[in-house]
Design an enzyme around this catalytic site. Sequence first.
Site, PDB file in Angstrom:
ATOM      1  N   ASP A 412       0.820  -1.208   0.000  1.00  0.00           N
ATOM      2  CA  ASP A 412       0.000   0.000   0.000  1.00  0.00           C
ATOM      3  C   ASP A 412       0.857   1.262   0.000  1.00  0.00           C
ATOM      4  O   ASP A 412       1.895   1.326   0.661  1.00  0.00           O
ATOM      5  CB  ASP A 412      -0.889  -0.014   1.246  1.00  0.00           C
ATOM      6  CG  ASP A 412      -1.809   1.176   1.332  1.00  0.00           C
ATOM      7  OD1 ASP A 412      -2.657   1.339   0.437  1.00  0.00           O
ATOM      8  OD2 ASP A 412      -1.680   1.965   2.292  1.00  0.00           O
ATOM      9  N   GLU A 463       1.382  -0.436  -5.112  1.00  0.00           N
ATOM     10  CA  GLU A 463       0.458   0.664  -5.394  1.00  0.00           C
ATOM     11  C   GLU A 463       1.300   1.937  -5.358  1.00  0.00           C
ATOM     12  O   GLU A 463       1.537   2.511  -4.304  1.00  0.00           O
ATOM     13  CB  GLU A 463      -0.664   0.730  -4.353  1.00  0.00           C
ATOM     14  CG  GLU A 463      -1.709   1.771  -4.713  1.00  0.00           C
ATOM     15  CD  GLU A 463      -2.294   2.503  -3.504  1.00  0.00           C
ATOM     16  OE1 GLU A 463      -3.292   3.221  -3.694  1.00  0.00           O
ATOM     17  OE2 GLU A 463      -1.749   2.389  -2.406  1.00  0.00           O
TER      18      GLU A 463
END
Length: 728
Positions: A412, A463
């Site tokens: 993330d 990401e």
Amino acid sequence: MNTPVSEDHIFPDAELLALAEGHHSGPHGVLGQHPLDEEGTTAVRVRRPLAKSVRVVLEASGRTIELEHLAHGIWSAVHNYGLDDYVIETTYEGGETYTTDDPYRFMPSVGDTDIYLFGEGRHEQLWKVFGAHVREHYGTHKFVQGTSFAVWAPHARAVRVVGSFNSWDGAQHAMRRLNERGVWELFIPGLGAHETYKFQILSQDGMWIDKADPMALHAERPPHTASVIAQPSQHEWGDGEWLAHRASTDPHNQPMSVYELHAMSWRPGLGYRELADELITYLNGMQFTHVEFMPLAEHPFGGSWGYQVTGYYAPTSRLGSPDDLRYLIDRLHQAGYGVIMDWVPGHFPKDAFGLAEFDGQALYEHPDPRLGHQADWGTYVFNFGDSQVRNFLVANALYWLEEFHIDGLRVDAVASIIYRDYSRDEWLPNKDGGREYYEAIDFLQEVNATAYKLNPGIVMIAEESTSYPGVTRATDEGGLGFGLKWNMGWMNDNLRYIAKDPIYRKWHQGDLTFSFVYAWSEQYILPISHDEVVHGKGSMFSKMPGDDWQKAANMRLFYSYQWGHPGKQLLFMGQEFGQPSEWSEDKGLDWWLLENDTFSGIQRYVAALNNLYRSTPAMWELDNDPAGLQWISGDDSQNSLLAFVRRDRSGGALAAVFNFSNHSLEGYELGLPSGGAWDEVLNSDDLAFGGSGVTNDTLIANGAPAHGHGQSVSLRVPPLGATFLRRR
């Protein structure tokens, strides 16, 4: 025989008081049994406040040794029978007598090699050493069942274990400091699984603070915050065939159609085990290749969706036990589905029971707020330059891959990790005056290289929302070492394009085609994730222009383009059937909408796309090679049309044609790279999916040259529709 006690002069009163109150940093140095000479003379000392009498019973000889009180509840005796396993019998004023084992008679449960590796920041199985573990530990002559505790708290003056097993009185279970790195340890004999506990830490300013175990393998269900002594895993894995196949293949050049879900709200009320049945049944119908779970590590606030983690090694107890999660993943593997999990190594919340200022001051977080504080999320940022913090995180990635057989980690917010100025007004430049966070980049390279080395066939996914170069380049070539990267540029450009009324799209063809300029600069996943359907952004259905029929047609067209475009695919739950309402973690999906043909038609089309994708190597085999795509038409902006051919290594070809206008194109002359029969294998406008029925029979490419190709066919291209043609 018993030798008279004469030890009160050996230990200062202040030291005995520290032992009694549980703030001695080396209780094992005084308590327990200690040889005094080579002839077997042995001192035994125990902490028993309020006791009337205390004695130890030696196991080998059966002898009972009476102890005498020194001060502050510390009792002592000297005997001549040598070291032995023993128990303590304590009698209180009321006459009650209790027999217990002594945690201070054991050698450390953390070995020298473990301490050395942790000191070097290179312990790849840290979770087997730190935290709480039910295990056998050697006493004097035999092994004893109990629970070992170990924690890293270098700034602490003292550390104690408190829990349901000692009425949350930590004074009776003070830990010993093993080294200058601040590793603390205690083995408690007779203690088993399922008890709750915390570490009680005496900070440098003299304050006791209660902290959940950073490496607990299980935790109480929120809003409760204690750690739980985990039952050693009893799960017997049945996915050996899956793992063997995984290790022999390259996931970056295999089909990957990912169904992202939030486990707590997919169908509320289901635990890990119940999810196994219902999710597999659903996937069997939808034919995604992978599921991606939003973070499953323990987190206190459900509204964070798991992105603010307090228990990095503890699967959330909202859905069951760690073995329940193993069961779910095992079942998914046996059914043929890969499992990806979101992992959040960039930041953590400030909850007082968690990692924040763990031993009374900055430890896991960087001490300078210009690096250690992330204002966007109100969280702390890990101190990536600290070897032990990096070890904690690298081992955590390996933990999920090894202990739970996870097939991939989606990391993330990578941009927030690699840039020192990420969303900061005031920031601390690197040694060269720049914005790159060198230590964090080193960390990502380390975790990726280590994960791939130790777990063949897994995939690490970034990401990463900027154009940082080399995200998916190998670490030995200077890259970050990820296998795949979310293509946020594709997502932003194409969502902006598809939201436009079709009559205006011809002036924005560049939004549609720009992604091909950089399509092979990295290895990509094309994501429509949870982030696109929350916080007022609306659902995918609501983003589409027009009435409900046009919205549904636009969705089928958009997904056609997503699946046809080079790169892997990801779709968030609910969007596979066009849920009109924005997702909320507080409620389940609107499954009742599937009674409506508009939404069930979208769902049937996504399933058909997945079936075509799985069975067509041209759609994935050369995702990361420009040779996998051949243009037919990219500049027909007047018709808002796009067409190209996808190819596989053996010469197979699939032509994909996308009409983003709201009128059908009858008799459209489409150039093709070879003559002969081309079958329409999927058409988004088919009546079966809720379309208008503008479809084609088998097409014979024998027409005049077109679009730079030697052959052409006369084609019906549906309005707001896509057609896929396979060379026979």
